[in-house]
Design an enzyme around this catalytic site. Structure first.
Site, PDB file in Angstrom:
ATOM      1  N   CYS A 137      87.181  92.652 -38.237  1.00  9.04           N
ATOM      2  CA  CYS A 137      87.425  91.227 -38.487  1.00  9.04           C
ATOM      3  C   CYS A 137      87.676  90.881 -39.958  1.00  9.04           C
ATOM      4  O   CYS A 137      88.242  89.835 -40.242  1.00  9.04           O
ATOM      5  CB  CYS A 137      86.257  90.404 -37.958  1.00  9.04           C
ATOM      6  SG  CYS A 137      86.210  90.391 -36.147  1.00  9.04           S
ATOM      7  N   GLN A 138      87.196  91.716 -40.885  1.00  8.92           N
ATOM      8  CA  GLN A 138      87.442  91.412 -42.300  1.00  8.92           C
ATOM      9  C   GLN A 138      88.927  91.596 -42.590  1.00  8.92           C
ATOM     10  O   GLN A 138      89.508  92.585 -42.154  1.00  8.92           O
ATOM     11  CB  GLN A 138      86.628  92.376 -43.184  1.00  8.92           C
ATOM     12  CG  GLN A 138      86.710  92.037 -44.666  1.00  8.92           C
ATOM     13  CD  GLN A 138      85.772  92.893 -45.521  1.00  8.92           C
ATOM     14  OE1 GLN A 138      84.579  92.949 -45.292  1.00  8.92           O
ATOM     15  NE2 GLN A 138      86.317  93.570 -46.510  1.00  8.92           N
ATOM     16  N   PRO A 271      90.855 101.579 -40.471  1.00  5.78           N
ATOM     17  CA  PRO A 271      91.538 101.456 -41.768  1.00  5.78           C
ATOM     18  C   PRO A 271      90.656 101.551 -43.009  1.00  5.78           C
ATOM     19  O   PRO A 271      91.162 101.736 -44.103  1.00  5.78           O
ATOM     20  CB  PRO A 271      92.198 100.070 -41.691  1.00  5.78           C
ATOM     21  CG  PRO A 271      91.392  99.305 -40.705  1.00  5.78           C
ATOM     22  CD  PRO A 271      90.882 100.317 -39.712  1.00  5.78           C
ATOM     23  N   TYR A 272      89.337 101.359 -42.854  1.00 13.56           N
ATOM     24  CA  TYR A 272      88.460 101.370 -44.029  1.00 13.56           C
ATOM     25  C   TYR A 272      87.514 102.565 -43.948  1.00 13.56           C
ATOM     26  O   TYR A 272      87.304 103.124 -42.879  1.00 13.56           O
ATOM     27  CB  TYR A 272      87.654 100.068 -44.116  1.00 13.56           C
ATOM     28  CG  TYR A 272      88.525  98.850 -44.202  1.00 13.56           C
ATOM     29  CD1 TYR A 272      89.108  98.465 -45.410  1.00 13.56           C
ATOM     30  CD2 TYR A 272      88.808  98.080 -43.076  1.00 13.56           C
ATOM     31  CE1 TYR A 272      89.935  97.353 -45.488  1.00 13.56           C
ATOM     32  CE2 TYR A 272      89.638  96.966 -43.141  1.00 13.56           C
ATOM     33  CZ  TYR A 272      90.195  96.606 -44.363  1.00 13.56           C
ATOM     34  OH  TYR A 272      91.021  95.514 -44.435  1.00 13.56           O
ATOM     35  N   GLY A 273      86.910 102.917 -45.074  1.00 13.15           N
ATOM     36  CA  GLY A 273      85.964 104.036 -45.072  1.00 13.15           C
ATOM     37  C   GLY A 273      84.745 103.716 -44.245  1.00 13.15           C
ATOM     38  O   GLY A 273      84.189 104.555 -43.551  1.00 13.15           O
ATOM     39  N   GLY A 274      84.344 102.454 -44.299  1.00  8.11           N
ATOM     40  CA  GLY A 274      83.195 102.008 -43.521  1.00  8.11           C
ATOM     41  C   GLY A 274      83.211 100.496 -43.467  1.00  8.11           C
ATOM     42  O   GLY A 274      83.930  99.854 -44.214  1.00  8.11           O
ATOM     43  N   MET A 275      82.411  99.934 -42.569  1.00  7.00           N
ATOM     44  CA  MET A 275      82.297  98.479 -42.501  1.00  7.00           C
ATOM     45  C   MET A 275      80.857  98.164 -42.185  1.00  7.00           C
ATOM     46  O   MET A 275      80.296  98.637 -41.188  1.00  7.00           O
ATOM     47  CB  MET A 275      83.243  97.925 -41.420  1.00  7.00           C
ATOM     48  CG  MET A 275      83.249  96.410 -41.364  1.00  7.00           C
ATOM     49  SD  MET A 275      83.954  95.657 -42.851  1.00  7.00           S
ATOM     50  CE  MET A 275      83.076  94.089 -42.849  1.00  7.00           C
ATOM     51  N   GLU A 276      80.265  97.314 -43.039  1.00  9.96           N
ATOM     52  CA  GLU A 276      78.821  97.139 -43.064  1.00  9.96           C
ATOM     53  C   GLU A 276      78.325  96.110 -42.059  1.00  9.96           C
ATOM     54  O   GLU A 276      77.648  95.154 -42.416  1.00  9.96           O
ATOM     55  CB  GLU A 276      78.403  96.737 -44.489  1.00  9.96           C
ATOM     56  CG  GLU A 276      78.972  95.416 -45.005  1.00  9.96           C
ATOM     57  CD  GLU A 276      80.407  95.440 -45.485  1.00  9.96           C
ATOM     58  OE1 GLU A 276      80.856  94.392 -45.971  1.00  9.96           O
ATOM     59  OE2 GLU A 276      81.088  96.469 -45.389  1.00  9.96           O
ATOM     60  N   HIS A 292      77.001 103.224 -49.955  1.00  8.20           N
ATOM     61  CA  HIS A 292      77.698 101.961 -50.169  1.00  8.20           C
ATOM     62  C   HIS A 292      77.457 101.004 -49.006  1.00  8.20           C
ATOM     63  O   HIS A 292      77.120  99.829 -49.192  1.00  8.20           O
ATOM     64  CB  HIS A 292      79.204 102.212 -50.344  1.00  8.20           C
ATOM     65  CG  HIS A 292      79.985 100.979 -50.673  1.00  8.20           C
ATOM     66  ND1 HIS A 292      80.107 100.494 -51.953  1.00  8.20           N
ATOM     67  CD2 HIS A 292      80.662 100.108 -49.884  1.00  8.20           C
ATOM     68  CE1 HIS A 292      80.833  99.390 -51.937  1.00  8.20           C
ATOM     69  NE2 HIS A 292      81.183  99.128 -50.685  1.00  8.20           N
ATOM     70  N   GLU A 293      77.592 101.526 -47.766  1.00  3.91           N
ATOM     71  CA  GLU A 293      77.422 100.652 -46.594  1.00  3.91           C
ATOM     72  C   GLU A 293      75.966 100.224 -46.436  1.00  3.91           C
ATOM     73  O   GLU A 293      75.678  99.102 -46.016  1.00  3.91           O
ATOM     74  CB  GLU A 293      77.933 101.346 -45.329  1.00  3.91           C
ATOM     75  CG  GLU A 293      79.358 101.875 -45.404  1.00  3.91           C
ATOM     76  CD  GLU A 293      80.378 100.874 -45.940  1.00  3.91           C
ATOM     77  OE1 GLU A 293      80.200  99.652 -45.725  1.00  3.91           O
ATOM     78  OE2 GLU A 293      81.347 101.304 -46.579  1.00  3.91           O
ATOM     79  N   HIS A 296      75.294  97.301 -48.633  1.00  2.00           N
ATOM     80  CA  HIS A 296      75.828  96.038 -48.100  1.00  2.00           C
ATOM     81  C   HIS A 296      74.822  95.302 -47.216  1.00  2.00           C
ATOM     82  O   HIS A 296      74.996  94.113 -46.959  1.00  2.00           O
ATOM     83  CB  HIS A 296      77.098  96.306 -47.291  1.00  2.00           C
ATOM     84  CG  HIS A 296      78.355  96.193 -48.093  1.00  2.00           C
ATOM     85  ND1 HIS A 296      78.669  95.072 -48.838  1.00  2.00           N
ATOM     86  CD2 HIS A 296      79.404  97.039 -48.252  1.00  2.00           C
ATOM     87  CE1 HIS A 296      79.847  95.245 -49.419  1.00  2.00           C
ATOM     88  NE2 HIS A 296      80.308  96.434 -49.082  1.00  2.00           N
ATOM     89  N   GLU A 315      81.197  93.020 -53.327  1.00  2.00           N
ATOM     90  CA  GLU A 315      81.526  94.410 -53.635  1.00  2.00           C
ATOM     91  C   GLU A 315      81.012  94.898 -54.983  1.00  2.00           C
ATOM     92  O   GLU A 315      80.579  96.035 -55.109  1.00  2.00           O
ATOM     93  CB  GLU A 315      83.036  94.633 -53.513  1.00  2.00           C
ATOM     94  CG  GLU A 315      83.583  94.398 -52.106  1.00  2.00           C
ATOM     95  CD  GLU A 315      82.948  95.297 -51.038  1.00  2.00           C
ATOM     96  OE1 GLU A 315      82.219  96.241 -51.375  1.00  2.00           O
ATOM     97  OE2 GLU A 315      83.184  95.039 -49.838  1.00  2.00           O
ATOM     98  N   ASP A 372      94.301  90.473 -47.098  1.00  2.00           N
ATOM     99  CA  ASP A 372      94.634  91.895 -46.909  1.00  2.00           C
ATOM    100  C   ASP A 372      95.546  92.409 -48.031  1.00  2.00           C
ATOM    101  O   ASP A 372      95.419  93.548 -48.479  1.00  2.00           O
ATOM    102  CB  ASP A 372      95.338  92.117 -45.563  1.00  2.00           C
ATOM    103  CG  ASP A 372      94.373  92.022 -44.395  1.00  2.00           C
ATOM    104  OD1 ASP A 372      93.152  92.127 -44.618  1.00  2.00           O
ATOM    105  OD2 ASP A 372      94.842  91.829 -43.266  1.00  2.00           O
ATOM    106  N   TYR A 380      85.508  95.622 -56.596  1.00  2.00           N
ATOM    107  CA  TYR A 380      84.470  96.650 -56.624  1.00  2.00           C
ATOM    108  C   TYR A 380      84.161  97.069 -58.062  1.00  2.00           C
ATOM    109  O   TYR A 380      83.018  97.029 -58.508  1.00  2.00           O
ATOM    110  CB  TYR A 380      84.929  97.902 -55.852  1.00  2.00           C
ATOM    111  CG  TYR A 380      85.160  97.722 -54.372  1.00  2.00           C
ATOM    112  CD1 TYR A 380      84.276  98.261 -53.448  1.00  2.00           C
ATOM    113  CD2 TYR A 380      86.273  97.046 -53.895  1.00  2.00           C
ATOM    114  CE1 TYR A 380      84.495  98.136 -52.085  1.00  2.00           C
ATOM    115  CE2 TYR A 380      86.502  96.911 -52.526  1.00  2.00           C
ATOM    116  CZ  TYR A 380      85.609  97.458 -51.624  1.00  2.00           C
ATOM    117  OH  TYR A 380      85.828  97.333 -50.284  1.00  2.00           O
ATOM    118  N   ARG A 557      92.440 105.639 -42.807  1.00  2.00           N
ATOM    119  CA  ARG A 557      91.735 104.995 -43.911  1.00  2.00           C
ATOM    120  C   ARG A 557      92.751 104.644 -44.999  1.00  2.00           C
ATOM    121  O   ARG A 557      93.396 105.512 -45.570  1.00  2.00           O
ATOM    122  CB  ARG A 557      90.661 105.937 -44.453  1.00  2.00           C
ATOM    123  CG  ARG A 557      89.725 105.252 -45.407  1.00  2.00           C
ATOM    124  CD  ARG A 557      88.583 106.162 -45.796  1.00  2.00           C
ATOM    125  NE  ARG A 557      87.814 105.550 -46.850  1.00  2.00           N
ATOM    126  CZ  ARG A 557      86.895 106.164 -47.559  1.00  2.00           C
ATOM    127  NH1 ARG A 557      86.601 107.423 -47.299  1.00  2.00           N
ATOM    128  NH2 ARG A 557      86.238 105.541 -48.517  1.00  2.00           N
TER     129      ARG A 557
END
Length: 609
Positions: A137-138, A271-276, A292-293, A296, A315, A372, A380, A557
């Site tokens: 959703c982000q 698409p991202y490394g992770g999502m928190e 990192h996650e 968050h 970030e 986006d 970051y 990613r």
């Protein structure tokens, strides 16, 4: 513009007139037609008198019915905006006063092309037998899945029930609340979830996968890792330090409030490394470090940026906390080394955007800007650089971490702007206001390009990388031995390759010699492989092109996919090949990734406007 006055340029929703307090979601997931047939009841609190209408964000939703407290409500869908979607204007059948609540229920269906949802065919999964669905959703994609006030400022609890084919299983960013056969259809099952802590809409996550997929492995007293069975053992090993990191983060930032901390390893196309997401972080198989996650959970989930202009608050603080975890678990030199690497990432983003591009501001103006398109390492790493600079001015890491912890406790469960953060900084360090007043806030916050101050990081761990980089950049190749690389840690090897990428392309003979000596093609670490393949393509080594395109398409990613495609595209002889491979694979990519790569390669995005 009207959106500007409302203070949120990325949302149509009328959040100055009302706020959502709770969502009650009913999802019927249809894999045949790639849609979710849904109903959402929003509990809305009114902030003004004579309240008769509200606006929700939607994107490509087919709305069939709206009620308010059970009575039919009139609704219209406004004109479609290129990335913000379509405002859903709802007129209530009654007037409300400030402080009253209304339950607005919307019956709707998502589009097969919903930008929040990625529908995977069985072939796109590791198991190859069942389809798979996950959401992302982000930043502003939730509106393609739920009619809502789609802004990070909006925090609410939610309850959900999800009907799926019984051979599949649903997980959400919430506490599991049981499952049962679907009373309407014996071939389906219903999964229930509750999120009792108010969270931002951007952390609304749903994943549906084969029942033999979420094999889970316990990795700590409050953590499981969920994965396709092909990955579960590797994932359990990769994330084995999760509890140590959680405890370290709690010592630094205060109690972890979300109960469970599970990790879901998603298919490689994410698409991202992770999502928190609260309770359930999701990660790709390429994610090496979960720090990192985990961070968050405090800066992002607990304290959230109010609008996308203030994304650095999420970030920058998360990177700062992540590196403080690294300091506790490794050393201060390790933190300094990671900070140096971050500065280089920032330099690369500034070079890519251009030093005068306003999107390199720490607080950019997002009016008519798709979040986006603005995504980069700037929030970051420019954010971290500011916090590190303040740390040095205020008295060191222990002193400044005291502020960060206090800031988190002060703004827990709410959303914040940069002004509110700055005001609290001045309040917390009230005895050092004279020093804070000397900071060039305008240069840090509202000026494009690199920060006004370059921190002097400890170079101990970087010196070996710099020395090796210099040796490879000399005109005459000395005898280079494998021992060079054996003395470097993984982090240092990544740094060595990053340094080489900043220089002019190496002669092709050097790159071939490097492969002979170090055998880098055989390494599977994604961070190393990504940089090595870019280096090879930059030096026009044709053998590396298929490997680079393979990595660009085997995982989604964006951090890896976009630069790899761009590097091949810039190799004139293979420009058409880059475009051909992208077009052949774009249907399997996440919509966010495919749209951005299409822009990079100057291919028609196929987005309707």
């Amino acid at each position: 513009m009207e959106f500007k006055r409302r203070g949120n340029p990325c949302s149509f929703s009328s959040f100055s007139k009302c706020v959502t307090k709770h969502l009650n979601l009913t999802y019927h997931v249809d894999f045949d037609s790639h849609v979710i047939k849904a109903k959402v009841a929003l509990t809305v609190e009114v902030l003004v008198d004579n309240f008769t209408s509200l606006t929700l964000d939607t994107k490509d939703l087919k709305v069939s019915k709206v009620t308010a407290n059970g009575q039919a409500a009139k609704f219209t869908l406004g004109p479609k905006h290129s990335f913000m979607g379509t405002p859903l204007e709802i007129t209530l059948p009654f007037d409300l006063s400030r402080g009253q609540h209304v339950i607005v229920e919307v019956t709707y269906e998502t589009a097969p092309s919903a930008s929040a949802l990625q529908w995977l065919t069985p072939e796109q999964t590791a198991g190859k037998k069942h389809p798979y669905l996950f959401s992302q959703c982000q930043a502003t994609h939730c509106r393609s899945m739920v009619p809502c006030q789609d802004t990070p400022a909006m925090k609410h609890t939610y309850y959900a029930q999800v009907s799926v084919p019984k051979e599949l299983v649903a997980v959400m960013s919430a506490v599991r609340d049981g499952q049962e056969p679907d009373p309407q259809d014996s071939s389906r099952a219903i999964y229930r979830f509750r999120q009792p802590v108010s969270v931002s809409i951007l952390y609304h996550f749903l994943s549906i996968s084969p029942s033999n997929h979420p094999l889970s492995s316990i990795i700590g007293p409050r953590s499981r890792v969920w994965s396709e069975k092909e990955f579960v053992d590797k994932a359990a090993f990769e994330f084995s330090e999760t509890e140590t990191m959680l405890k370290t983060a709690e010592d630094l930032a205060g109690p972890y409030v979300w109960g469970q901390y599970d990790i879901l390893v998603l298919p490689p196309s994410f698409p991202y490394g992770g999502m928190e997401n609260p309770c359930l972080t999701f990660a790709t198989p390429t994610l090496l470090v979960i720090a990192h996650e985990i961070s968050h959970s405090w800066t992002g989930n607990l304290v959230t940026n109010k609008t996308w202009e203030h994304f650095w608050l999420n970030e920058g603080h998360t990177v700062y906390l992540e590196r403080m975890i690294g300091r506790s678990m490794e050393s201060e030199q390790f933190r300094q080394f990671k900070a140096m690497g971050g500065w280089k990432d920032l330099q690369e983003s500034v070079n890519t955007f251009g030093a005068n591009n306003p999107l390199t501001n720490l607080v950019p103006n997002m009016n008519e800007v798709d979040p986006d398109d603005a995504f980069s390492s700037v929030p970051y790493e420019k954010g971290f650089a500011l916090l590190y600079h303040l740390e040095e001015l205020m008295g060191g890491p222990e002193v400044f971490m005291g502020f960060v912890k206090s800031y988190i406790q002060m703004f827990a469960y709410s959303s914040v702007t940069t002004e509110e953060w700055k005001k609290y900084l001045f309040t917390y360090f009230k005895n050092k206001v004279d020093i804070l007043n000397k900071v060039d806030w305008n240069a840090w916050m509202h000026t494009p390009g690199m920060p006004p101050v370059k921190p002097q990081y400890d170079t101990t761990m970087a010196d070996a990388c710099i020395a090796l980089c210099k040796r490879w950049n000399t005109a005459f190749l000395q005898v280079l031995l494998e021992v060079d690389m054996k003395t470097l840690s993984t982090h240092q090897l990544i740094e060595f390759l990053s340094l080489l990428l900043q220089e002019d392309p190496l002669p092709l003979s050097h790159v071939k010699r490097m492969q002979e000596v170090y055998r880098l093609n055989a390494l599977n670490n994604a961070e190393i492989r990504f940089r090595w393949l870019r280096l090879c393509v930059k030096s026009k080594w044709e053998d590396a092109v298929p490997m680079a395109l393979k990595m660009a398409t085997e995982q989604g990613r964006m951090k890896f996919t976009r630069p790899l495609f761009k590097e091949v595209y810039n190799f004139d002889k293979y420009r058409e090949e880059a475009v051909r491979v992208f077009i052949a694979h774009r249907a399997a990519m996440h919509p966010v990734t495919s749209n951005l790569v299409a822009k990079d390669l100057k291919v028609d995005t196929g987005k309707s406007t």
